[in-house]
Design an enzyme around this catalytic site. Structure first.
Site, PDB file in Angstrom:
ATOM      1  N   CYS A   1       0.818  -1.238  -0.094  1.00 41.13           N
ATOM      2  CA  CYS A   1       0.123  -0.110   0.014  1.00 41.13           C
ATOM      3  C   CYS A   1       0.710   1.264   0.064  1.00 41.13           C
ATOM      4  CB  CYS A   1      -0.941   0.006   1.200  1.00 41.13           C
ATOM      5  SG  CYS A   1      -2.151  -1.165   0.809  1.00 41.13           S
ATOM      6  N   PHE A   2       1.763   1.356   0.718  1.00 46.36           N
ATOM      7  CA  PHE A   2       2.609   2.748   0.962  1.00 46.36           C
ATOM      8  C   PHE A   2       2.879   3.337  -0.547  1.00 46.36           C
ATOM      9  CE2 PHE A   2       4.429   2.400   5.555  1.00 46.36           C
ATOM     10  CZ  PHE A   2       3.097   2.482   5.900  1.00 46.36           C
TER      11      PHE A   2
HETATM   12  P1  NAD Z   1      -5.770  -8.584  -1.853  1.00 45.62           P
HETATM   13  O1  NAD Z   1      -5.214  -8.495  -3.351  1.00 45.62           O
HETATM   14  O2  NAD Z   1      -5.120  -9.287  -1.032  1.00 45.62           O
HETATM   15  O3  NAD Z   1      -7.301  -9.036  -1.858  1.00 45.62           O
HETATM   16  C1  NAD Z   1      -8.357  -8.389  -2.759  1.00 45.62           C
HETATM   17  C2  NAD Z   1      -9.244  -9.576  -3.242  1.00 45.62           C
HETATM   18  O4  NAD Z   1     -10.159  -9.060  -3.857  1.00 45.62           O
HETATM   19  C3  NAD Z   1      -8.532 -10.422  -4.188  1.00 45.62           C
HETATM   20  O5  NAD Z   1      -8.566 -11.909  -3.544  1.00 45.62           O
HETATM   21  C4  NAD Z   1      -9.446 -10.507  -5.480  1.00 45.62           C
HETATM   22  O6  NAD Z   1      -9.598 -11.916  -6.134  1.00 45.62           O
HETATM   23  C5  NAD Z   1     -10.868 -10.144  -4.991  1.00 45.62           C
HETATM   24  N1  NAD Z   1     -11.491  -9.519  -5.920  1.00 45.62           N
HETATM   25  C6  NAD Z   1     -11.455  -8.568  -6.961  1.00 45.62           C
HETATM   26  N2  NAD Z   1     -12.588  -8.345  -7.657  1.00 45.62           N
HETATM   27  C7  NAD Z   1     -13.436  -8.997  -7.086  1.00 45.62           C
HETATM   28  C8  NAD Z   1     -14.972  -9.045  -7.561  1.00 45.62           C
HETATM   29  N3  NAD Z   1     -15.294  -8.174  -8.482  1.00 45.62           N
HETATM   30  N4  NAD Z   1     -15.713 -10.014  -6.582  1.00 45.62           N
HETATM   31  C9  NAD Z   1     -15.048 -10.709  -5.719  1.00 45.62           C
HETATM   32  N5  NAD Z   1     -13.949 -10.754  -5.299  1.00 45.62           N
HETATM   33  C10 NAD Z   1     -13.082  -9.706  -5.943  1.00 45.62           C
HETATM   34  O7  NAD Z   1      -6.095  -6.925  -1.353  1.00 45.62           O
HETATM   35  P2  NAD Z   1      -5.828  -6.459   0.074  1.00 45.62           P
HETATM   36  O8  NAD Z   1      -4.361  -6.395   0.529  1.00 45.62           O
HETATM   37  O9  NAD Z   1      -6.884  -7.176   1.099  1.00 45.62           O
HETATM   38  O10 NAD Z   1      -6.215  -5.173  -0.103  1.00 45.62           O
HETATM   39  C11 NAD Z   1      -7.677  -4.638  -0.397  1.00 45.62           C
HETATM   40  C12 NAD Z   1      -7.823  -3.200  -0.459  1.00 45.62           C
HETATM   41  O11 NAD Z   1      -7.603  -2.871   1.028  1.00 45.62           O
HETATM   42  C13 NAD Z   1      -7.036  -2.352  -1.251  1.00 45.62           C
HETATM   43  O12 NAD Z   1      -7.639  -1.092  -1.595  1.00 45.62           O
HETATM   44  C14 NAD Z   1      -5.743  -1.778  -0.203  1.00 45.62           C
HETATM   45  O13 NAD Z   1      -5.055  -0.748  -0.548  1.00 45.62           O
HETATM   46  C15 NAD Z   1      -6.757  -1.797   1.147  1.00 45.62           C
HETATM   47  N6  NAD Z   1      -5.770  -1.863   2.324  1.00 45.62           N
HETATM   48  C16 NAD Z   1      -4.868  -3.121   2.601  1.00 45.62           C
HETATM   49  C17 NAD Z   1      -4.138  -3.268   3.739  1.00 45.62           C
HETATM   50  C18 NAD Z   1      -3.341  -4.347   3.580  1.00 45.62           C
HETATM   51  O14 NAD Z   1      -2.684  -4.344   4.827  1.00 45.62           O
HETATM   52  N7  NAD Z   1      -3.018  -5.267   2.912  1.00 45.62           N
HETATM   53  C19 NAD Z   1      -4.582  -2.545   4.930  1.00 45.62           C
HETATM   54  C20 NAD Z   1      -5.387  -1.410   4.751  1.00 45.62           C
HETATM   55  C21 NAD Z   1      -6.232  -1.241   3.552  1.00 45.62           C
HETATM   56  C1  UGA Z   2       0.646   0.131   6.567  1.00 49.47           C
HETATM   57  C2  UGA Z   2       0.083   0.869   7.703  1.00 49.47           C
HETATM   58  O1  UGA Z   2       0.627   0.716   8.681  1.00 49.47           O
HETATM   59  C3  UGA Z   2      -1.463   0.543   8.051  1.00 49.47           C
HETATM   60  O2  UGA Z   2      -1.909   1.481   9.082  1.00 49.47           O
HETATM   61  C4  UGA Z   2      -2.192   0.329   6.688  1.00 49.47           C
HETATM   62  O3  UGA Z   2      -3.843   0.084   7.039  1.00 49.47           O
HETATM   63  C5  UGA Z   2      -1.570  -0.537   5.814  1.00 49.47           C
HETATM   64  O4  UGA Z   2      -0.123  -0.070   5.490  1.00 49.47           O
HETATM   65  C6  UGA Z   2      -2.215  -0.408   4.175  1.00 49.47           C
HETATM   66  O5  UGA Z   2      -3.011   0.548   4.039  1.00 49.47           O
HETATM   67  O6  UGA Z   2      -1.877  -1.109   3.614  1.00 49.47           O
HETATM   68  P1  UGA Z   2       1.428  -2.454   6.345  1.00 49.47           P
HETATM   69  O7  UGA Z   2       2.231  -1.827   5.194  1.00 49.47           O
HETATM   70  O8  UGA Z   2       0.976  -3.692   6.650  1.00 49.47           O
HETATM   71  O9  UGA Z   2       0.752  -1.545   7.188  1.00 49.47           O
HETATM   72  O10 UGA Z   2       2.773  -2.588   7.529  1.00 49.47           O
HETATM   73  P2  UGA Z   2       3.883  -1.632   8.284  1.00 49.47           P
HETATM   74  O11 UGA Z   2       3.980  -2.023   9.671  1.00 49.47           O
HETATM   75  O12 UGA Z   2       3.090  -0.078   7.976  1.00 49.47           O
HETATM   76  O13 UGA Z   2       5.207  -1.480   7.392  1.00 49.47           O
HETATM   77  C7  UGA Z   2       5.293  -1.067   6.050  1.00 49.47           C
HETATM   78  C8  UGA Z   2       6.582  -1.226   5.752  1.00 49.47           C
HETATM   79  O14 UGA Z   2       7.470  -0.240   6.499  1.00 49.47           O
HETATM   80  C9  UGA Z   2       7.252  -2.452   6.180  1.00 49.47           C
HETATM   81  O15 UGA Z   2       8.449  -2.758   5.078  1.00 49.47           O
HETATM   82  C10 UGA Z   2       8.327  -2.504   7.509  1.00 49.47           C
HETATM   83  O16 UGA Z   2       9.281  -3.052   7.483  1.00 49.47           O
HETATM   84  C11 UGA Z   2       8.311  -0.743   7.064  1.00 49.47           C
HETATM   85  N1  UGA Z   2       8.599  -0.106   8.338  1.00 49.47           N
HETATM   86  C12 UGA Z   2       7.756   0.204   9.481  1.00 49.47           C
HETATM   87  C13 UGA Z   2      10.047   0.528   8.719  1.00 49.47           C
HETATM   88  O17 UGA Z   2      11.055   0.341   7.864  1.00 49.47           O
HETATM   89  N2  UGA Z   2      10.267   1.166   9.776  1.00 49.47           N
HETATM   90  C14 UGA Z   2       9.139   1.472  10.855  1.00 49.47           C
HETATM   91  O18 UGA Z   2       9.370   2.163  11.724  1.00 49.47           O
HETATM   92  C15 UGA Z   2       8.018   1.043  10.404  1.00 49.47           C
END
Ligand code: NAD
Ligand code: UGA
Length: 471
Positions: free
Chosen positions: A281-282
């Site tokens: 995500c970042f």
């Molecule tokens: P992911 O790729 O792990 O999961 C998404 C899933 O959605 C996939 O399994 C895909 O097959 C499914 N999908 C797509 N289109 C579909 C449809 N039309 N019907 C049914 N299933 C469908 O993604 P993720 O990491 O869970 O991220 C999802 C969203 O949440 C993103 O927008 C991401 O930015 C956000 N987000 C992710 C994290 C994280 O830590 N991974 C944290 C906060 C927010």
């Molecule tokens: C990050 C945010 O922390 C969540 O709040 C957000 O929901 C999520 O992205 C998202 O939108 O997907 P995540 O990417 O799962 O979560 O993990 P982090 O703990 O944020 O680490 C991200 C990266 O930064 C990793 O590679 C980690 O090793 C690195 N990191 C983190 C550092 O190098 N230094 C730090 O002090 C913290």
């Protein structure tokens, strides 16, 4: 307070949909939760009898799935049927960076969001609350609302259907997802429909203190999620930029980080230096922020945020160069052990892991890598590196190769260097006095996470490089 919501459907069974809905089902036994996905193998993995084979590794997740699965938590590929049953639908699908067309390389690809909205428009029944859980560009709710309204308008049989769209971004971090979901810093709900907001709030009130649930307008909610990630990433790039200055001046990044972090205005979190931030995500969210700023003509703001990404990229390149320089200027034909491939500890996720780029760079320089990670499979590493795995042979080494090793000793055997890229707990406890006996002298440890114990400095024959500490 009596809740109207009896059936929830979550579209997307990924890193967000799976854990989020598992916790919701656990905390709300009176609600039926169905998590649907078009990826059949992912759904099969969620339904696997053997809980060690769930598609996502996340501490605490297995226990919740064991408690709730097939009681009030279901994983299914029947997307339309479950949409039709639901009073509330969460959209948790992927929103990656566009790879082609307008905005390629920056804007978010919203095709999965749009598809979900169309499926909801066609199959939902009567009153439905639609919740954006995915991270989205500001004003995406407008698009979803239009698709729901216009599709519905053309369908004269469905006059009774109504939709309310809310934004409820997810702030969990991988590796601590269950803890974050059970005890979040805050829950943000953006929207206009007070009744719909109240229904969503009632669900969270089953386990979250009301003071932590904040309500905003829908655009603020969408934008806040992007900005939270941008600020977190910015802190990491800030501290990483100083690692190079510490190496140049003889200052110690651990000491600097501690000294600044104790200022309560700065705080201790997200100032741990590393090989660069990874995760799905970042980078994608900052690219999206840059795209939006440019779209609104705010070039200076866009340029400011692009620097956060530039430093992150530079850090990975810089580390590769330091490794090569210290190994007498070449890694060609040398065996190097890579400790950790996940983007952070306690997850099997490798998306945007700094290990990908560093490993690719080293393979490109002719190194033979033995990669060890306690949770990442060799198939996953192969997918990320996009280079076939080949077995290392001391007598007849290839010019740049990699293999996955399930045994750390085998990975280290005959290697010139151990390169720590993920901060897994187990790497902190290693007995280097014994392990270095397996390596080829003069051996090196490159610690890009600064997790090796201090007493290593006394180990005879060992060359140790730590990020922001050693030159
Ligand atoms: P992911 O790729 O792990 O999961 C998404 C899933 O959605 C996939 O399994 C895909 O097959 C499914 N999908 C797509 N289109 C579909 C449809 N039309 N019907 C049914 N299933 C469908 O993604 P993720 O990491 O869970 O991220 C999802 C969203 O949440 C993103 O927008 C991401 O930015 C956000 N987000 C992710 C994290 C994280 O830590 N991974 C944290 C906060 C927010
Ligand atoms: C990050 C945010 O922390 C969540 O709040 C957000 O929901 C999520 O992205 C998202 O939108 O997907 P995540 O990417 O799962 O979560 O993990 P982090 O703990 O944020 O680490 C991200 C990266 O930064 C990793 O590679 C980690 O090793 C690195 N990191 C983190 C550092 O190098 N230094 C730090 O002090 C913290």
């Amino acid at each position: 307070m009596e809740s109207k919501i009896k059936n929830i459907c979550c579209i997307g069974a990924g890193y967000v949909g799976g854990p989020t809905m598992a916790v919701l089902a656990d905390k709300c036994p009176h609600i039926n939760v169905s998590v649907v996905d078009i990826n059949q193998s992912r759904i099969d993995a969620w339904n696997n009898e053997d809980l060690t084979l769930l598609p996502i590794y996340e501490p605490g997740l297995k226990a919740i799935v064991r408690r709730c699965r097939n009681k009030n938590l279901y994983f299914s590929d029947e997307v339309e049927k479950n949409i039709a049953k639901a009073d509330m639908i969460f959209i948790s699908v992927n929103t990656p960076t566009k790879t082609k067309g307008i905005g390629a390389g920056q804007a978010s690809d919203l095709k999965w969001i749009e598809k979900s909205a169309r499926q909801i428009a066609n199959f939902a029944q009567e009153e439905t609350i639609v919740v954006e859980k995915s991270t989205l560009p500001v004003r995406t709710a407008e698009t979803i609302q239009r698709i729901l309204r216009e599709t519905n308008k053309n369908n004269s049989l469905d006059k009774k259907k109504t939709f309310s769209v809310l934004s409820n971004p997810e702030f969990l971090a991988e590796g601590t997802a269950i803890k974050d979901l059970e005890n979040p810093d805050r829950v943000l709900i953006g929207g206009e429909d007070i009744k719909a907001i109240e229904e969503l709030k009632k669900i969270y009130l089953n386990w979250i203190d009301p003071s932590k649930i904040i309500i905003s307008n829908i655009w603020s909610s969408e934008l806040s999620k992007l900005i939270a990630n941008a600020f977190l990433a910015q802190r990491i790039s800030s501290i990483n930029s100083i690692t190079s200055l510490c190496e140049a001046t003889g200052a110690n990044i651990t000491e600097v980080s501690k000294a600044i972090g104790l200022d309560s205005r700065i705080g201790t979190k997200f100032i741990t230096p590393g090989p660069g931030f990874g995760g799905s995500c970042f980078k994608k969210d900052i690219l999206n922020l840059i795209y939006i700023c440019n779209y609104y003509g705010l070039k200076e703001v866009a340029d400011y945020w692009s620097k956060v990404l530039d430093i992150n990229q530079w850090q990975k390149q810089r580390i590769t160069e330091i490794i090569i320089k210290n190994l007498f200027g070449t890694v060609n034909g040398k065996k190097l052990a890579i400790l950790g491939f996940a983007f952070k500890a306690n997850t099997n996720d490798t998306r945007e892991s700094p290990a990908i780029e560093i490993c690719k760079n080293l393979i490109n320089e002719g190194a033979n890598l033995a990669i060890y990670d306690p949770k990442v499979s060799s198939d996953q590493i192969e997918k990320e590196l996009n280079i076939s795995q080949s077995n290392y042979n001391e007598e007849n080494f290839t010019d740049g190769s990699w293999e996955s090793q399930e045994d750390l000793g085998c990975a280290l055997k005959g290697s010139d260097a151990a390169i720590i890229l993920t901060e897994w707990d187990m790497f902190q406890e290693l007995n280097w006095a014994e392990l270095t006996k397996l390596m080829r002298p003069p051996y090196w440890i490159f610690d890009t996470r600064n997790i090796t114990k201090k007493n290593l400095e006394d180990l005879e024959g060992l060359n140790l490089w730590r990020l922001g500490i050693d030159q």
